[in-house]
Write a protein that holds these residues in place. Structure first.
Motif, PDB file in Angstrom:
ATOM      1  N   VAL A 123       0.834  -1.200   0.000  1.00  0.00           N
ATOM      2  CA  VAL A 123       0.000   0.000   0.000  1.00  0.00           C
ATOM      3  C   VAL A 123       0.872   1.255   0.000  1.00  0.00           C
ATOM      4  O   VAL A 123       0.552   2.244  -0.658  1.00  0.00           O
ATOM      5  CB  VAL A 123      -0.987  -0.012   1.191  1.00  0.00           C
ATOM      6  CG1 VAL A 123      -1.646   1.343   1.378  1.00  0.00           C
ATOM      7  CG2 VAL A 123      -2.052  -1.080   0.974  1.00  0.00           C
ATOM      8  N   HIS A 131       0.016   3.683  -3.132  1.00  0.00           N
ATOM      9  CA  HIS A 131      -0.934   4.681  -2.645  1.00  0.00           C
ATOM     10  C   HIS A 131      -1.015   5.849  -3.632  1.00  0.00           C
ATOM     11  O   HIS A 131      -0.007   6.242  -4.228  1.00  0.00           O
ATOM     12  CB  HIS A 131      -0.491   5.190  -1.262  1.00  0.00           C
ATOM     13  CG  HIS A 131      -1.569   5.915  -0.556  1.00  0.00           C
ATOM     14  ND1 HIS A 131      -1.809   7.256  -0.742  1.00  0.00           N
ATOM     15  CD2 HIS A 131      -2.492   5.489   0.339  1.00  0.00           C
ATOM     16  CE1 HIS A 131      -2.825   7.622   0.001  1.00  0.00           C
ATOM     17  NE2 HIS A 131      -3.265   6.563   0.673  1.00  0.00           N
ATOM     18  N   VAL A 160      -4.766   0.034  -4.408  1.00  0.00           N
ATOM     19  CA  VAL A 160      -4.899  -0.043  -2.951  1.00  0.00           C
ATOM     20  C   VAL A 160      -6.024  -1.006  -2.593  1.00  0.00           C
ATOM     21  O   VAL A 160      -5.887  -1.837  -1.696  1.00  0.00           O
ATOM     22  CB  VAL A 160      -5.156   1.356  -2.345  1.00  0.00           C
ATOM     23  CG1 VAL A 160      -5.430   1.254  -0.851  1.00  0.00           C
ATOM     24  CG2 VAL A 160      -3.979   2.274  -2.608  1.00  0.00           C
TER      25      VAL A 160
END
Length: 95
Positions: A63, A67, A77
């Motif tokens: 992540v 992101h 994500v």
């Protein structure tokens, strides 16, 4: 020879009627759940039998990379989170 072919045809039809699948469909196939777990492991880069901590750490690393604030996309994500959820669902409660 013809007798063998006829018997084989009846056995195949019987298998289809009883199990809902042809005999050749019963071998070498994996369930949708097994395929989802495989894809989740591949997405997060964890081994089979990974612990809860390893799964969560891999999710956090991924992540961080994908992101949107770092140039990634929301769907990446969401894919990482879904992969984590699939793998955590597979763990026994005591792990």
């Amino acid at each position: 020879m013809l007798k063998s072919v006829i018997i084989l045809a009846f056995l195949c039809a019987g298998c289809k009627m009883i199990f809902g699948r042809w005999p050749w469909q019963m071998f070498g196939t994996t369930s949708a759940r097994q395929q989802a777990v495989f894809r989740a492991r591949k997405t997060l880069g964890v081994r089979a039998g990974a612990s809860r901590e390893e799964i969560n750490d891999a999710h956090k690393r991924l992540v961080t990379l994908v992101h949107p604030d770092k140039g990634g996309r929301n769907d990446q994500v969401h894919e990482a989170t879904a992969a984590r959820d699939v793998l955590l669902d597979e763990l026994p409660d005591g792990r």
